[in-house]
Enzyme design. Structure first.
Site, short mmCIF file in Angstrom:
data_model
loop_
_atom_site.label_atom_id
_atom_site.label_comp_id
_atom_site.label_asym_id
_atom_site.label_seq_id
_atom_site.Cartn_x
_atom_site.Cartn_y
_atom_site.Cartn_z
N GLY A 161 -12.84 2.58 -4.78
CA GLY A 161 -12.49 1.19 -4.39
C GLY A 161 -11.80 0.47 -5.47
O GLY A 161 -11.99 -0.92 -5.71
N ASN A 197 -8.71 -0.35 -5.70
CA ASN A 197 -7.80 -1.07 -4.96
C ASN A 197 -8.52 -2.29 -4.45
O ASN A 197 -8.19 -3.46 -4.40
CB ASN A 197 -6.95 -0.21 -3.85
CG ASN A 197 -5.64 0.19 -4.39
OD1 ASN A 197 -4.86 -0.40 -4.59
ND2 ASN A 197 -5.83 1.66 -4.39
N ARG A 234 -14.35 12.39 16.55
CA ARG A 234 -13.50 11.08 16.11
C ARG A 234 -13.43 10.10 16.93
O ARG A 234 -13.54 8.85 16.61
CB ARG A 234 -12.05 11.67 15.77
CG ARG A 234 -11.38 10.97 14.77
CD ARG A 234 -9.72 11.78 14.59
NE ARG A 234 -9.93 12.81 13.96
CZ ARG A 234 -9.97 12.85 12.80
NH1 ARG A 234 -10.03 11.75 11.90
NH2 ARG A 234 -9.92 14.12 12.21
N MET A 292 -10.39 7.48 3.95
CA MET A 292 -9.85 8.98 4.03
C MET A 292 -10.28 9.55 5.52
O MET A 292 -10.54 10.68 5.54
CB MET A 292 -10.66 9.87 3.10
CG MET A 292 -10.29 9.10 1.47
SD MET A 292 -8.41 9.15 1.21
CE MET A 292 -8.12 11.00 0.94
N ARG A 293 -10.21 9.03 6.69
CA ARG A 293 -10.00 9.35 7.89
C ARG A 293 -8.83 9.05 8.48
O ARG A 293 -8.34 7.94 8.37
CB ARG A 293 -11.31 8.58 8.65
CG ARG A 293 -12.65 8.74 8.07
CD ARG A 293 -13.30 10.22 7.89
NE ARG A 293 -13.35 10.92 9.22
CZ ARG A 293 -13.67 12.06 9.15
NH1 ARG A 293 -13.86 12.84 7.94
NH2 ARG A 293 -13.80 12.82 10.10
N HIS A 308 -0.01 4.07 0.08
CA HIS A 308 -0.05 5.76 0.34
C HIS A 308 0.75 5.98 -1.18
O HIS A 308 1.54 5.21 -1.45
CB HIS A 308 0.97 6.06 1.33
CG HIS A 308 0.97 7.52 1.46
ND1 HIS A 308 0.01 8.37 1.67
CD2 HIS A 308 1.75 8.39 0.89
CE1 HIS A 308 0.20 9.75 1.54
NE2 HIS A 308 1.44 9.89 0.97
N LEU A 342 1.22 9.37 11.18
CA LEU A 342 0.51 9.29 9.94
C LEU A 342 1.49 8.93 8.60
O LEU A 342 2.53 9.54 8.42
CB LEU A 342 -0.14 10.76 9.60
CG LEU A 342 -0.78 10.81 8.51
CD1 LEU A 342 -2.15 10.14 8.12
CD2 LEU A 342 -1.13 12.59 8.13
N GLN A 381 -1.57 4.10 -9.75
CA GLN A 381 -2.56 3.26 -9.18
C GLN A 381 -2.50 1.94 -9.83
O GLN A 381 -2.54 0.98 -9.31
CB GLN A 381 -3.86 3.74 -9.65
CG GLN A 381 -4.27 4.85 -8.82
CD GLN A 381 -5.78 4.71 -8.13
OE1 GLN A 381 -6.64 4.22 -8.97
NE2 GLN A 381 -6.12 5.12 -7.03
N GLU A 419 -0.29 0.19 -7.67
CA GLU A 419 -0.74 0.06 -6.69
C GLU A 419 -1.86 -1.54 -6.63
O GLU A 419 -1.85 -2.24 -5.69
CB GLU A 419 -1.91 1.14 -6.27
CG GLU A 419 -1.28 2.44 -5.74
CD GLU A 419 -1.99 3.29 -5.23
OE1 GLU A 419 -3.45 3.01 -5.23
OE2 GLU A 419 -1.69 4.51 -5.32
#
Ligand code: GRF
Length: 214
Positions: A13, A15, A64, A89-90, A108, A143, A170, A173
């Site tokens: 976390g 971000n 899912r 991450m799903r 991304h 995706l 990062q 980001e």
């Protein structure tokens, strides 16, 4: 009206922290943080900031589809105007994505359309790229493929490892994502007819040009 923001996480976390720290409270409020992992450190960051946390462990669901239906139900209760995927991450199905169409952003760690999917830093190094970066985009069914909002480029430096390169990316980001969040919350950034628009003008292939942000 203040933009109701929900951040979805699975891990550290960092971000999320940048989003919390740099949110322009005139325009937005982070009303909840949702994690699919009960042990995600980002939940701790949310609690420390006094933000409501929601945990939906995907392992508690048969598949899912049922996991996502539960997420949609919980999220609809919170009535978000904006959902921010920050290291969630799903993979999301069409049902989820179309339910939140135009309200869903992702970051991304690559210069999309390069390196969709995982291990982006390693792949950029193996390809001998001289630059790498991060991309914020609206989420569509494809995706890592939705309309691009903004990118940041960083140099690849001789001797870089996937870790050192990830750290440099990062850092960017943490600038890009709060900027995008605040543009959306203030009403300047929107998805219109499938195109990312700033101040009602469609963005070009490389997204927001820095001189258009004031
Ligand atoms: C970031 O590198 C982001 O680009 C990717 O997942 C990572 C999340 O890191 N989608 P953190 O949890 O925000 O530290």
């Amino acid at each position: 009206m203040v933009c109701r923001i929900v951040v979805l996480i699975s891990g550290s976390g960092s971000n999320l922290q940048a989003l919390i720290d740099k949110l322009d409270r005139q325009y937005g409020e982070i009303v909840a943080v949702l994690s699919n992992r009960p042990d995600a450190y980002g939940l701790e960051r949310a609690r420390r900031a006094g933000i409501n946390t929601l945990v939906l462990d995907h392992k508690d669901y048969a598949d899912r589809e049922s996991f996502e239906r539960a997420m949609i139900a919980r999220l609809d209760e919170v009535a978000p105007d904006l959902l921010i995927l920050a290291g969630f991450m799903r993979i999301l199905t069409t049902e989820f994505v179309s339910h939140f169409q135009g309200r869903l952003l992702n970051i991304h760690p690559s210069l999309l359309p390069k390196y969709k999917g995982l291990h982006t830093h390693k792949r950029a190094l193996e390809a001998g790229d001289s630059e790498h970066g991060a991309t914020v985009h609206f989420v569509t069914e494809e995706l890592d493929g939705g309309p691009l909002v903004v990118q940041a480029r960083v140099p690849v430096i001789p001797g870089d490892t996937p870790e050192s390169l990830a750290e440099r990316v990062q850092h960017q980001e943490h600038v890009l994502y709060p900027l995008t969040m605040n543009l959306f919350a203030s009403g300047r950034l929107r998805l219109i007819d499938g195109r990312a628009c700033l101040d009602n003008k469609p963005l070009g292939a490389s997204g927001i040009e820095p001189e258009r942000i004031d």
